[in-house]
Write an enzyme that holds these catalytic residues in place. Structure first.
Site, short mmCIF file in Angstrom:
data_model
loop_
_atom_site.label_atom_id
_atom_site.label_comp_id
_atom_site.label_asym_id
_atom_site.label_seq_id
_atom_site.Cartn_x
_atom_site.Cartn_y
_atom_site.Cartn_z
N TYR A 102 -5.29 3.14 -2.26
CA TYR A 102 -5.75 3.09 -0.85
C TYR A 102 -6.50 4.23 -0.48
CZ TYR A 102 -1.88 -0.07 1.07
OH TYR A 102 -1.18 -1.12 1.19
N LYS A 150 1.98 -1.64 -13.65
CA LYS A 150 1.55 -2.49 -14.38
C LYS A 150 0.98 -2.08 -15.76
CE LYS A 150 0.10 -6.97 -14.77
NZ LYS A 150 0.80 -7.77 -15.27
N ASP A 168 4.77 -7.79 -11.74
CA ASP A 168 4.94 -9.14 -11.61
C ASP A 168 6.50 -9.52 -11.70
OD1 ASP A 168 4.69 -8.34 -14.02
OD2 ASP A 168 3.35 -10.05 -14.68
N ASP A 228 3.71 -1.26 -1.23
CA ASP A 228 3.45 -2.20 0.01
C ASP A 228 3.65 -3.24 0.17
OD1 ASP A 228 2.14 -2.81 2.87
OD2 ASP A 228 0.64 -3.61 1.50
N ASP A 258 7.80 -5.59 1.36
CA ASP A 258 7.80 -6.70 2.24
C ASP A 258 8.47 -7.78 1.75
OD1 ASP A 258 5.82 -5.41 4.16
OD2 ASP A 258 4.81 -7.41 4.26
C1 IPM Z 1 2.69 -0.85 5.78
C2 IPM Z 1 1.36 -1.64 6.34
C3 IPM Z 1 0.07 -0.51 6.15
C4 IPM Z 1 0.09 -0.37 4.86
C5 IPM Z 1 -1.21 -1.30 6.85
C6 IPM Z 1 -1.03 -1.62 8.22
C7 IPM Z 1 -2.09 -0.16 6.75
O1 IPM Z 1 1.19 -2.95 5.56
O2 IPM Z 1 3.00 0.20 6.48
O3 IPM Z 1 3.43 -1.27 4.88
O4 IPM Z 1 -0.70 -1.27 4.09
O5 IPM Z 1 0.49 0.69 4.23
MG MG Z 2 3.04 -3.45 4.54
#
Ligand code: IPM
Ligand code: MG
Length: 429
Positions: free
Chosen positions: A179, A256, A288, A312, A316
């Site tokens: 990032y 990884k 993975d 990230d 999710d």
């Molecule tokens: C998160 C989001 C952010 C990230 C984006 C919106 C920049 O996906 O906080 O998980 O990638 O960190």
């Molecule tokens: Mg995210």
């Protein structure tokens, strides 16, 4: 010589382990049980875009009510951020917003982003503002708990027997890796073709600050040296080990390392730091495989530590086990200074302004703010208990709805949580 590494970090232990069995009868709403607030906190609110303002407004009301019960005071400062800031000021993180955030005791963010700004140049994207905020506040440790609540097991996309009882924590490194790594950018390769490139980089650098303090004793001066060791990997690893230690004592480091040099170094440092935590059981997993194991048998995980981009993605994925990304809060903490608290969901532009958003992730983020940001444990517990109580009473937003329950919008869900906070005033006293 004193080696000091301050870790102003209070590891998270989700409070969801207690279950609220029977809905309480509502008492009349107690708005003002403490006449003079004993403590006052400044909280910067960053509603942002899409559903952000809707969920932040719910959290603000809850914090206000909690304050009146607990005898504390919140001074809220609402500042523009993301797309809203772009429209207003031309940049996604105005200087005033960053300095208000830095000057406050804690920061609560709704969500940022939307179709309108999707094609903006990188420095004019709402997401860039969020990264600047994380960097500016130096919040390198991002805690993302994923707990399957008994009330929501059926909202999970996984089978009941796989989802039930999942309680894991993703500790995501937040201010390094791909990032932020350099070089990055667009260019052309030797064949004249357009390229985009980024750099996944983690350093074990040590910034050694030597502070010499001379105390004149009449004879020789006394010299004190303060050595501050800073290592990107070591510090996130320590946060993760501390977190695991307060949970079930198991840490899985995800990388990884079979392919990436940055991961090889990550693994080496994590193994090194492990010697400081002999009581924590450490394992390593390739990303993975981890993505697969999360849906195959998520109960094997307690605490996961991983880099920025893997964190990230995996957080999710973990959120879906719990039923909805609309349920998951997060806390981003640094070594000092205000923490940044935000739901892990995005701005959901498709449902923005329609009163359909689930405000629970933001309410739970407000609870993390109270607990980790301000050390107000009891106040945090009030929010967590009220969220569970509201679910027990059958209220659901669309994302977690199943037949037979009460479908409500964002505002009504917020109102019901306020009622639950009221009804539990004496229970948590
Ligand atoms: C998160 C989001 C952010 C990230 C984006 C919106 C920049 O996906 O906080 O998980 O990638 O960190
Ligand atoms: Mg995210």
């Amino acid at each position: 010589m004193a080696a000091s590494l301050q870790l102003n970090f209070k590891p998270f232990k989700p409070q969801f382990t207690h279950s609220i069995s029977a809905p309480n009868k509502f008492s009349t709403r107690i708005r003002c049980s403490a006449a003079t607030p004993s403590k006052s906190y400044t909280v910067t609110l960053l509603p942002g875009d899409g559903i952000g303002p809707e969920v932040i407004s719910v959290a603000r009301n809850a914090l206000q009510l909690i304050a009146s019960i607990e005898g504390i005071e919140f001074k809220f400062k609402e500042m523009p951020m993301g797309g809203a800031a772009l429209d207003l000021t031309g940049v996604p993180l105005p200087e005033e917003t960053l300095s208000a955030a830095k000057d406050s005791d804690a920061v609560l963010l709704g969500a940022i982003g939307g179709y309108k700004w999707d094609n903006n140049e990188k420095h004019l994207k709402p997401e860039t503002g969020l990264l600047q905020l994380r960097e500016g506040l130096k919040v390198f440790a991002n805690l993302r708990p994923a707990t399957v609540l008994s009330q929501l097991v059926d909202a999970s996309t996984l089978k009941r027997e796989v989802a039930e009882g999942v309680d894991l924590m993703v500790v995501r490194e937040l201010t390094g890796g791909i990032y932020f790594g350099k070089p990055r950018g667009f260019g052309t390769n030797e064949n004249g073709q357009e390229i985009g490139f980024n750099t996944e980089v983690y350093a074990t650098y040590e910034v050694v600050l030597l502070t010499k303090v001379y105390l004149t004793t009449g004879c020789e001066p006394l010299v004190f040296l303060t050595v501050n060791l800073l290592s990107q990997i070591d510090r996130i690893a320590r946060v993760a080990f501390e977190t695991a230690r307060k949970r079930r004592g198991k840490l899985c480091s995800v990388d990884k390392a079979n392919v990436l040099e940055a991961s090889m170094l990550w693994r080496k440092r994590v193994m090194e730091i492990a010697s400081e935590y002999p009581d924590v059981e450490l394992s390593h997993m390739y990303v993975d495989n981890a993505a697969m194991q999360l849906v195959r048998n998520p109960k094997q995980f307690d605490t996961i530590v991983t880099n920025n981009i893997f964190g990230d993605i995996l957080s999710d994925e973990a959120s879906m086990i719990t039923g909805s990304i609309g349920m998951l809060p997060s806390a981003s903490l640094g070594e000092s200074g205000p923490g940044l608290f935000e739901p892990i969901h995005g701005s959901a532009p498709d449902i923005a302004g329609q009163d359909k958003a689930n405000p629970l992730a933001t309410l739970l983020s407000a609870a993390m703010l109270l607990k980790y940001g301000l050390g107000e444990e009891k106040a945090a517990q009030r929010i967590e208990a009220a969220v569970l109580n509201t679910l027990d009473r059958g209220y659901r937003t669309g994302d977690i709805y199943s037949a037979g329950l009460k479908l409500v919008g964002c505002k009504e869900m917020g109102e019901e949580v306020l009622k639950s906070i009221d009804s539990k005033v004496t229970a948590i006293a």
